[in-house]
Design a protein around this motif. Structure first.
Motif, short mmCIF file in Angstrom:
data_model
loop_
_atom_site.label_atom_id
_atom_site.label_comp_id
_atom_site.label_asym_id
_atom_site.label_seq_id
_atom_site.Cartn_x
_atom_site.Cartn_y
_atom_site.Cartn_z
N GLU A 72 0.83 -1.21 0.00
CA GLU A 72 0.00 0.00 0.00
C GLU A 72 0.86 1.26 0.00
O GLU A 72 0.56 2.24 -0.68
CB GLU A 72 -0.91 -0.02 1.23
CG GLU A 72 -2.23 0.70 1.00
CD GLU A 72 -3.21 0.47 2.14
OE1 GLU A 72 -3.61 1.47 2.76
OE2 GLU A 72 -3.53 -0.70 2.41
N ALA A 73 1.95 1.22 0.76
CA ALA A 73 2.82 2.39 0.86
C ALA A 73 3.44 2.76 -0.49
O ALA A 73 3.69 3.94 -0.77
CB ALA A 73 3.93 2.12 1.88
N ASP A 74 3.67 1.74 -1.34
CA ASP A 74 4.28 1.99 -2.64
C ASP A 74 3.34 2.74 -3.58
O ASP A 74 3.78 3.36 -4.56
CB ASP A 74 4.71 0.68 -3.30
CG ASP A 74 5.99 0.12 -2.70
OD1 ASP A 74 6.63 0.84 -1.91
OD2 ASP A 74 6.34 -1.03 -3.01
N LEU A 75 2.04 2.65 -3.32
CA LEU A 75 1.06 3.30 -4.19
C LEU A 75 0.80 4.75 -3.81
O LEU A 75 0.10 5.47 -4.52
CB LEU A 75 -0.27 2.52 -4.17
CG LEU A 75 -0.22 1.16 -4.89
CD1 LEU A 75 -1.45 0.34 -4.56
CD2 LEU A 75 -0.09 1.35 -6.39
N LEU A 76 1.36 5.20 -2.67
CA LEU A 76 1.22 6.60 -2.28
C LEU A 76 2.00 7.47 -3.26
O LEU A 76 3.13 7.15 -3.62
CB LEU A 76 1.74 6.82 -0.86
CG LEU A 76 1.01 6.05 0.26
CD1 LEU A 76 1.72 6.24 1.59
CD2 LEU A 76 -0.44 6.50 0.35
N THR A 77 1.41 8.53 -3.71
CA THR A 77 2.06 9.40 -4.70
C THR A 77 2.49 10.72 -4.09
O THR A 77 1.90 11.21 -3.13
CB THR A 77 1.13 9.68 -5.89
OG1 THR A 77 -0.08 10.27 -5.41
CG2 THR A 77 0.79 8.40 -6.64
N THR A 78 3.54 11.28 -4.68
CA THR A 78 4.03 12.61 -4.28
C THR A 78 3.51 13.65 -5.27
O THR A 78 3.01 13.29 -6.34
CB THR A 78 5.56 12.62 -4.30
OG1 THR A 78 5.98 12.43 -5.67
CG2 THR A 78 6.14 11.52 -3.43
N PRO A 79 3.60 14.93 -4.94
CA PRO A 79 3.21 15.97 -5.91
C PRO A 79 3.96 15.84 -7.24
O PRO A 79 3.41 16.08 -8.31
CB PRO A 79 3.58 17.27 -5.19
CG PRO A 79 3.49 16.94 -3.74
CD PRO A 79 3.94 15.51 -3.62
#
Length: 485
Positions: free
Chosen positions: A243-250
């Motif tokens: 799940e953490a890998d799917l978090l996106t940055t600006p």
């Protein structure tokens, strides 16, 4: 013969169009998509052209035959178009002819007015990390050639039995092809043109988990939406993504706003990660997408000396300010991933031949719109007269089959321009006749297109016995025997 680009534009010696008695003698080296598209464009653009295509294999069509996955038959339909080119009255195919040993590049340039190199990339990039030479570590290209019946990899015999886990380094389309072949039910593969020795090995395979490892994140994944949709469609396959890998940055968000394909790939990965099988399976398979990791070393098995037992991965982070150009940098944090086989899908590499300028850093022949440069440091740059390049050798191993069409158009446009400008003067080259004499003197057994048609017919006959489109002949001996009967 070298000339500057300026000379190429201003020289006005006799051109072929004014010398009706001498045809334009063209040799294309390589019979993959780049080679056939080049031949097709040359035949169409120049009615006086005679085009000879040489290939080191007895079989034509390059990666369409040995690279395209068995479960992608629609992609292979292009061979019908290439067959029409090969059967053209002004075109001849010479199989089983190797550039460098059967005939050298300087000899070809002496025999022909125009030589176009389109032999692709038949080697692999290396990681240069410890343990890369361990048994069980393969280039994905070798594995693809193995299941597609390329004679060079008939006896690869990858170990699919000693472990239930495979690691694939890379997340491009080739990596997804390989993962799909490892995980797809063999009952579905059995009706494709996958070779029988590969099918038998996959039927006995213990592989149930495949890890696809990438240096960057899901917003930068190199595969296409089409390949991902196919993965998502595999029966009883569980796709795992942290799940953490799917978090996106600006920065990720901006990158995806500027690249529709990347955005669609990210959406499909997110969907795959949240989709679960509707009912338990008796034979579950797992595909793990592992992001933000790069290989540090291959681990040797304690039980099997000299054999790989895993990969040490270093966690990465993206550095750089420009979206789309950020690089993966190591963080100094490591973790081990156990497996019994590793497939490196980190890029193909072209091989230079004697007498050919080559950029070893980029893995391409230096060129300007397909015109081979002899020295890129000179100003004006020096051209190799009559020598051209097309396909992966020209631009690097990128793009799809159709990309080679546009690549060939550009190279043929350069040839046409050079002809019009008078750069390629009429000559006394002997072309096809001289090549045959030379090959005969060296006892090279040339396989003509008619020989390939015998192979094609026999493969289709064998395939019909097994409810397959074809059963490929996968050894040099079988291919040559059938072709010359």
């Amino acid at each position: 013969m070298k000339m500057t680009i300026f000379q190429a534009r201003t020289s006005f010696s006799r051109t072929f169009s004014t010398v009706a008695s001498h045809p334009l003698l063209v040799c294309v080296v390589g019979s993959g998509p780049a080679g056939f598209y080049t031949a097709e464009k040359m035949l169409k653009a120049h009615q006086e052209a005679q085009v000879d295509i040489i290939d080191r294999l007895p079989t034509p069509f390059g990666l369409v035959r040995s690279g395209v996955a068995p479960d992608h038959p629609e992609t292979k339909i292009v061979v019908n178009q290439f067959t029409r080119v090969a059967q053209h009255e002004r075109c001849t195919f010479f199989g089983n002819v190797t550039l460098g040993s059967s005939v050298t590049l300087p000899e070809l340039r002496e025999l022909y007015d125009v030589v176009v190199l389109a032999y692709g990339a038949e080697s692999d990039r290396v990681l240069g990390i410890p343990g890369e030479d361990l048994s069980g570590v393969y280039a994905a290209r070798e594995f693809v050639w193995w299941y597609n019946g390329h004679p060079n990899c008939r006896y690869l015999n990858p170990d699919l039995k000693s472990s239930d886990t495979a690691v694939i380094l890379g997340q491009g389309n080739v990596a997804l092809d390989v993962a799909r072949i490892l995980l797809r039910p063999t009952t579905e593969l059995a009706t494709t043109d996958i070779v029988s020795h590969a099918l038998a090995a996959l039927e006995d395979s213990s592989i149930r988990k495949v890890y696809l490892v990438g240096r960057r994140g899901p917003a930068q994944a190199a595969c296409t939406a089409k390949e991902l949709r196919e993965i998502n469609g595999i029966k009883d396959l569980h796709v795992h993504i942290k799940e953490a890998d799917l978090l996106t940055t600006p920065e990720d968000e901006e990158e995806m706003r500027n690249n529709r394909i990347r955005k669609r790939v990210y959406e499909l990965l997110s969907k795959a990660a949240t989709t679960r099988a509707s009912h338990p399976s008796s034979d579950p398979r797992e595909l793990h997408f592992v992001f933000f990791r790069k290989p540090d070393k291959f681990l040797e098995s304690n039980e099997r000396s000299g054999h790989v037992s895993g990969v040490r991965l270093e966690k990465t982070k993206l550095v750089g300010d420009r979206p789309g150009e950020r690089m993966a940098a190591g963080t100094g944090q490591f973790e081990d991933l156990g497996c019994g086989i590793v497939l490196k899908s980190i890029g193909y590499k072209s091989i230079p031949v004697d007498g050919l300028p080559f950029d070893h850093r980029k893995g391409v022949v230096p060129n300007v719109r397909g015109r081979v440069l002899s020295d890129t440091s000179e100003d004006p740059m020096l051209l190799e007269k009559g020598l051209y390049v097309c396909g992966w050798l020209k631009r690097g191993p990128t793009g799809i089959i159709a990309t080679n069409l546009y690549c060939a158009e550009e190279t043929v446009a350069s040839i046409s321009e050079d002809l019009k400008q008078g750069v390629l003067a009429s000559s006394s080259s002997s072309g096809r006749e001289g090549l045959l004499q030379l090959l005969d003197s060296r006892n090279v057994r040339v396989i003509p297109f008619g020989g390939w048609e015998k192979i094609d017919s026999e493969e289709r006959r064998l395939g019909s016995l097994r409810n397959k489109p074809r059963e490929k002949l996968a050894t040099w001996e079988e291919l040559q025997k059938v072709a010359t009967e």
